[in-house]
Design an enzyme around this catalytic site. Structure first.
Site, PDB file in Angstrom:
ATOM      1  N   HIS A   5       0.843  -1.132  -0.033  1.00 49.80           N
ATOM      2  CA  HIS A   5      -0.037  -0.063  -0.014  1.00 49.80           C
ATOM      3  C   HIS A   5       0.983   1.122   0.006  1.00 49.80           C
ATOM      4  O   HIS A   5       0.515   2.120  -0.880  1.00 49.80           O
ATOM      5  CB  HIS A   5      -0.788  -0.085   1.017  1.00 49.80           C
ATOM      6  CG  HIS A   5      -1.858  -1.247   1.280  1.00 49.80           C
ATOM      7  ND1 HIS A   5      -3.438  -0.905   1.334  1.00 49.80           N
ATOM      8  CD2 HIS A   5      -1.790  -2.554   0.991  1.00 49.80           C
ATOM      9  CE1 HIS A   5      -3.832  -1.914   1.114  1.00 49.80           C
ATOM     10  NE2 HIS A   5      -3.090  -3.086   1.071  1.00 49.80           N
ATOM     11  N   ASP A  39      -6.337   5.179   2.001  1.00 48.59           N
ATOM     12  CA  ASP A  39      -6.369   3.641   1.693  1.00 48.59           C
ATOM     13  C   ASP A  39      -7.725   3.004   1.607  1.00 48.59           C
ATOM     14  O   ASP A  39      -8.596   3.460   2.572  1.00 48.59           O
ATOM     15  CB  ASP A  39      -5.447   3.014   2.652  1.00 48.59           C
ATOM     16  CG  ASP A  39      -5.027   1.795   2.071  1.00 48.59           C
ATOM     17  OD1 ASP A  39      -3.901   1.561   1.706  1.00 48.59           O
ATOM     18  OD2 ASP A  39      -5.644   0.739   2.190  1.00 48.59           O
TER      19      ASP A  39
END
Ligand code: NAG
Ligand code: NAG
Ligand code: NAG
Length: 210
Positions: free
Chosen positions: A18, A125
């Site tokens: 990520h 995210d």
């Protein structure tokens, strides 16, 4: 045209899969739009590592928010999935929701520093759904960013919403609302998906039932 010195706040989940695409996006935005200030938010150990990954000429601001893994039933200094065994990863996901007050403070402080003008947007995210509430509170634009392909994400979303592997006895199944994805074999599933039955910690976390 962008106003000068507007802040873009970026907040990836604490896992290399990520952080790396978020950093790539941050560098891309910086390259293309030099008058945006990019604030890249993460926990202390991740920020420490990021410092050495940033090119020396980058103006991206790395912003550390407090997090102590020991306070969340995790081993000391566990701020990234890459240092956790599989069975503890879910604890990091759960612990990440505790970052909300500190994240709100980041937005407040950027707003104060910019004469009361809040940041332009939050790019967060997909595992930080709660950042939507923060954006709403400050009346900011909010976007999710994921390094995964849209096809993969569509499969992921459909899988967790429907848990189709529990409804068949065979090794293969189709996604009920995404049949175009064709047949998926159970051996293609990650362990947490294979084990998911709607009552396990992953299902509960991802379906926001907890
Ligand atoms: C953007 O960054 C520059 C240089 O670090 C700084 O002088 C300016 O105050 C920042 N603007 C905002 C809105 O934070
Ligand atoms: C930093 O340097 C690299 C290599 O010279 C260049 O490609 C990039 O555009 C520079 N980035 C900024 C933000 O100036
Ligand atoms: C984290 O919390 C533990 C237990 O409360 C404490 O011993 C430790 O010093 C803390 N670590 C940091 C970096 O603050």
């Amino acid at each position: 045209m962008a106003q000068s010195n507007e802040n873009i706040v970026m907040f990836p989940f604490m896992a290399q899969g990520h952080i790396i695409p978020f950093l790539a996006l941050a560098l891309h935005i910086e390259q293309r739009h030099k008058n945006y200030n990019i604030t890249f938010v993460s926990t202390p150990l991740n920020i420490k590592k990021l410092k050495s990954s940033l090119p020396p000429n980058s103006s991206i601001n790395l912003h550390e928010i407090p997090f102590n893994s020991s306070s969340h039933g995790l081993p000391p200094n566990s701020e990234n999935c890459d240092v956790l065994p599989y069975n503890l990863v879910i604890h990091l996901f759960r612990a990440s929701t505790s970052l909300k007050p500190a994240f709100k403070e980041v937005i407040s402080s950027l707003t104060r520093k910019n004469q009361g003008q809040p940041p332009l947007c939050i790019i967060a995210d997909i595992f930080f759904g709660w950042t939507c509430g923060v954006a709403k509170e400050f009346n900011l634009f909010h976007a999710f960013f994921s390094g995964a392909s849209s096809y993969g994400l569509a499969c992921y979303y459909s899988f967790w919403t429907n848990l189709p592997h529990k409804k068949v006895t065979s090794d293969e199944f189709v996604l009920p609302d995404f049949e175009e994805a064709s047949r998926i074999h159970k051996s293609q599933l990650a362990l947490n998906m294979l084990e998911a039955d709607g009552t396990d910690s992953w299902s509960l976390f991802l379906l926001l039932l907890e």
